[in-house]
Design a protein around this motif. Structure first.
Motif, short mmCIF file in Angstrom:
data_model
loop_
_atom_site.label_atom_id
_atom_site.label_comp_id
_atom_site.label_asym_id
_atom_site.label_seq_id
_atom_site.Cartn_x
_atom_site.Cartn_y
_atom_site.Cartn_z
N SER A 40 0.83 -1.20 0.00
CA SER A 40 0.00 0.00 0.00
C SER A 40 0.87 1.26 0.00
CB SER A 40 -0.93 -0.01 1.22
OG SER A 40 -1.67 1.19 1.30
N LEU A 41 1.92 1.24 0.83
CA LEU A 41 2.82 2.39 0.88
C LEU A 41 3.55 2.59 -0.44
CD1 LEU A 41 4.29 1.85 4.46
CD2 LEU A 41 2.94 3.82 3.71
N GLU A 42 3.92 1.49 -1.08
CA GLU A 42 4.62 1.61 -2.37
C GLU A 42 3.72 2.24 -3.43
OE1 GLU A 42 5.94 -2.45 -2.95
OE2 GLU A 42 8.01 -1.85 -2.62
N GLU A 43 2.43 1.88 -3.41
CA GLU A 43 1.51 2.48 -4.37
C GLU A 43 1.39 3.98 -4.15
OE1 GLU A 43 -0.02 1.21 -7.01
OE2 GLU A 43 1.14 -0.61 -6.66
N SER A 85 14.98 3.62 -5.84
CA SER A 85 15.10 3.13 -4.46
C SER A 85 16.37 2.31 -4.32
CB SER A 85 13.90 2.27 -4.08
OG SER A 85 13.89 1.05 -4.80
N ASN A 86 16.86 2.22 -3.11
CA ASN A 86 17.94 1.29 -2.77
C ASN A 86 17.73 0.79 -1.35
OD1 ASN A 86 19.08 3.22 -0.94
ND2 ASN A 86 20.22 4.16 -2.64
N ALA A 87 18.54 -0.18 -0.96
CA ALA A 87 18.33 -0.82 0.34
C ALA A 87 18.63 0.12 1.51
CB ALA A 87 19.20 -2.08 0.44
N GLN A 88 19.50 1.10 1.30
CA GLN A 88 19.89 1.99 2.39
C GLN A 88 18.92 3.15 2.58
OE1 GLN A 88 22.23 1.03 -0.05
NE2 GLN A 88 22.82 -0.64 1.31
N MET A 89 18.55 3.80 1.48
CA MET A 89 17.77 5.03 1.57
C MET A 89 16.28 4.83 1.35
SD MET A 89 20.37 7.49 -0.59
CE MET A 89 19.29 8.90 -0.43
N GLY A 90 15.90 3.67 0.83
CA GLY A 90 14.50 3.48 0.48
C GLY A 90 14.20 4.21 -0.82
N TYR A 91 13.04 4.88 -0.88
CA TYR A 91 12.62 5.57 -2.10
C TYR A 91 13.06 7.03 -2.11
CZ TYR A 91 9.72 1.63 -3.53
OH TYR A 91 9.29 0.40 -3.94
N PHE A 92 13.38 7.54 -3.30
CA PHE A 92 13.76 8.93 -3.47
C PHE A 92 13.54 9.32 -4.93
CE2 PHE A 92 17.44 6.17 -3.79
CZ PHE A 92 17.93 6.47 -5.05
N LEU A 93 13.47 10.62 -5.18
CA LEU A 93 13.35 11.14 -6.53
C LEU A 93 14.73 11.55 -7.04
CD1 LEU A 93 10.21 13.35 -5.90
CD2 LEU A 93 10.26 11.25 -7.24
N ARG A 94 14.90 11.49 -8.36
CA ARG A 94 16.18 11.87 -8.93
C ARG A 94 15.96 12.63 -10.23
NH1 ARG A 94 19.63 10.06 -12.79
NH2 ARG A 94 18.46 8.14 -13.13
N PHE A 105 16.55 13.59 -4.19
CA PHE A 105 15.85 14.49 -3.29
C PHE A 105 14.52 13.90 -2.85
CE2 PHE A 105 14.45 15.37 -7.55
CZ PHE A 105 13.11 15.71 -7.45
N HIS A 106 13.91 14.51 -1.83
CA HIS A 106 12.63 14.12 -1.27
C HIS A 106 11.68 15.30 -1.31
CE1 HIS A 106 13.82 10.49 1.46
NE2 HIS A 106 13.43 10.12 0.26
N SER A 107 10.39 15.00 -1.39
CA SER A 107 9.36 15.96 -1.03
C SER A 107 8.94 15.62 0.40
CB SER A 107 8.18 15.86 -1.98
OG SER A 107 7.51 14.61 -1.80
N PRO A 108 8.30 16.54 1.12
CA PRO A 108 7.89 16.22 2.50
C PRO A 108 6.99 14.98 2.56
CG PRO A 108 7.76 18.59 2.12
CD PRO A 108 8.06 17.96 0.78
N VAL A 109 6.04 14.88 1.62
CA VAL A 109 5.12 13.73 1.63
C VAL A 109 5.89 12.44 1.36
CG1 VAL A 109 3.12 12.67 0.52
CG2 VAL A 109 3.18 15.15 0.91
N LEU A 110 6.79 12.48 0.36
CA LEU A 110 7.57 11.28 0.03
C LEU A 110 8.47 10.89 1.20
CD1 LEU A 110 8.56 9.11 -1.90
CD2 LEU A 110 10.16 10.78 -2.88
N ALA A 111 9.04 11.87 1.89
CA ALA A 111 9.90 11.58 3.03
C ALA A 111 9.11 10.84 4.12
CB ALA A 111 10.50 12.86 3.59
N ASP A 112 7.88 11.29 4.38
CA ASP A 112 7.05 10.64 5.41
C ASP A 112 6.67 9.23 4.98
OD1 ASP A 112 7.19 12.91 6.94
OD2 ASP A 112 5.25 13.70 6.26
N LEU A 113 6.25 9.08 3.75
CA LEU A 113 5.87 7.76 3.25
C LEU A 113 7.06 6.81 3.26
CD1 LEU A 113 3.57 8.75 0.23
CD2 LEU A 113 2.84 7.74 2.41
N ASN A 114 8.22 7.33 2.86
CA ASN A 114 9.42 6.50 2.84
C ASN A 114 9.81 6.05 4.24
OD1 ASN A 114 11.77 5.36 1.36
ND2 ASN A 114 12.92 6.83 2.57
N SER A 115 9.67 6.95 5.22
CA SER A 115 9.99 6.58 6.61
C SER A 115 9.06 5.47 7.08
CB SER A 115 9.85 7.81 7.52
OG SER A 115 10.80 8.79 7.18
#
Length: 337
Positions: free
Chosen positions: A80-83, A108-117, A144-154
């Protein structure tokens, strides 16, 4: 990962099967690998049954959620979070005026999770933009992250961490079973290592400035070392080096001793090293950098090249040379000649 490495061996064997008319190739590599892969099949089946193979392709090694109800619940949460995370790509692209999956990507990678590039060319869209936080910059672009993406990624990373903790008991059991295949894996490694060495021998032999030749070997004690136009394999590939090839002739009853003289930097040491390298390469299965090579097997290569004094031991340069030469004479016996 062992599973992935073993899974690529059949591709290698397909290449070898095209040359199965060579008995040595079949005996040394094809048949042993076929038998060993058969022994590893149950291991491969166990991994495929146990691990979530969709996640393996992304570099994450997670047990299939169907093994446990708690794992199933966590997997559903992660899906669900990935969607929701994937939707952030479209939002960010629209906000920044970029084209999704082209000028801006979700990775995405194993260390940082998801991010935009974005690429370095598009880095300007992030300057002074307080809606996005830059993580790092490298030659591939800006992450980089957006605030929403940062929360979802956490949230996603926390769920993934709980998933990994929950699956520990299953992983421990898998590891214990996998340990039983250590012997088979070691044998596969030995066969592949031998193939790797011989393949590199072949590559060096055909890509040298002048192709190597196959040496003719005689039984130990035959007392023969005949090399025509021998070259040093390392020096001849150096840029700007003009290497002069030399002949070597030793034969029992005819010539068993030679004195090499010449000025400093005249090539005396290189000549001696070339002879030693020829003997070594010939006996480990490699072609040799000569026009012709014929030699008997030897059980040792004894040489001393260059020496320094040793003040601690009270030995001059000449004394060091004499001690090392005496050691060679003591070890030498007739088959070495």
């Amino acid at each position: 990962m062992i599973y992935q490495a073993v899974g690529r061996v059949p591709q290698l064997m397909q290449s070898l099967d095209g040359h199965d008319d060579f008995p040595a190739l079949r005996c040394m590599f094809i048949e042993p690998l076929t038998d060993l892969l058969s022994d590893m099949q149950r291991f491969q089946d166990m991994v495929e049954t146990t691990l979530d193979m969709d996640q393996v392709d992304r570099g994450e090694f997670l047990v299939k959620p169907s093994f446990d109800d708690d794992l199933q619940e966590l997997r559903q949460m992660m899906d669900s979070l990935e969607e929701r995370i994937k939707k952030q790509l479209t939002c960010a692209a629209r906000d920044l005026g970029l084209e999704p999956n082209k000028t801006i990507k979700l990775e995405s990678n194993a260390q940082m999770g998801y991010f935009l590039r974005v690429t370095l060319k598009e880095e300007r869209v992030l300057r002074n933009n307080k809606n996005y936080e830059t993580l790092d910059t490298n030659k591939s672009g800006v992450r980089f992250h957006s605030p929403v993406l940062a929360d979802l990624n956490s949230e996603y990373l926390r769920a993934r961490s709980r998933y990994a903790e929950q699956q520990k008991a299953i992983v421990t059991e898998i590891v214990n079973i996998a340990a039983g295949y250590a012997g088979t894996l070691q044998q596969i490694g030995d066969v592949l290592a031998c193939l790797d060495v011989l393949a590199n021998f072949a590559e060096v032999a055909v890509t040298a400035p002048k192709p190597f030749v196959r040496p003719t070997l005689h039984d130990e004690g035959a007392g023969m070392l005949i090399l025509k136009q021998v070259r040093h394999p390392c020096l001849e590939v150096q840029d700007g080096t003009s290497f002069i090839a030399n002949d070597v002739y030793f034969k029992h009853g005819e010539c068993t001793f030679q004195i090499i003289t010449g000025p400093n930097m005249g090539g005396k040491s290189t000549y001696i090293r070339s002879v030693g390298i020829m003997a070594l390469l010939a006996q480990i299965g490699s072609f040799v950098p000569c026009d012709e090579a014929e030699m008997s097997l030897v059980d040792a290569i004894l040489a001393r090249v260059g020496a320094d004094d040793c003040q601690i031991k009270g030995m001059s340069t000449f004394m060091t040379e004499m001690v090392e030469t005496a050691a060679i004479i003591r070890v030498s016996h007739e088959p070495h000649c």
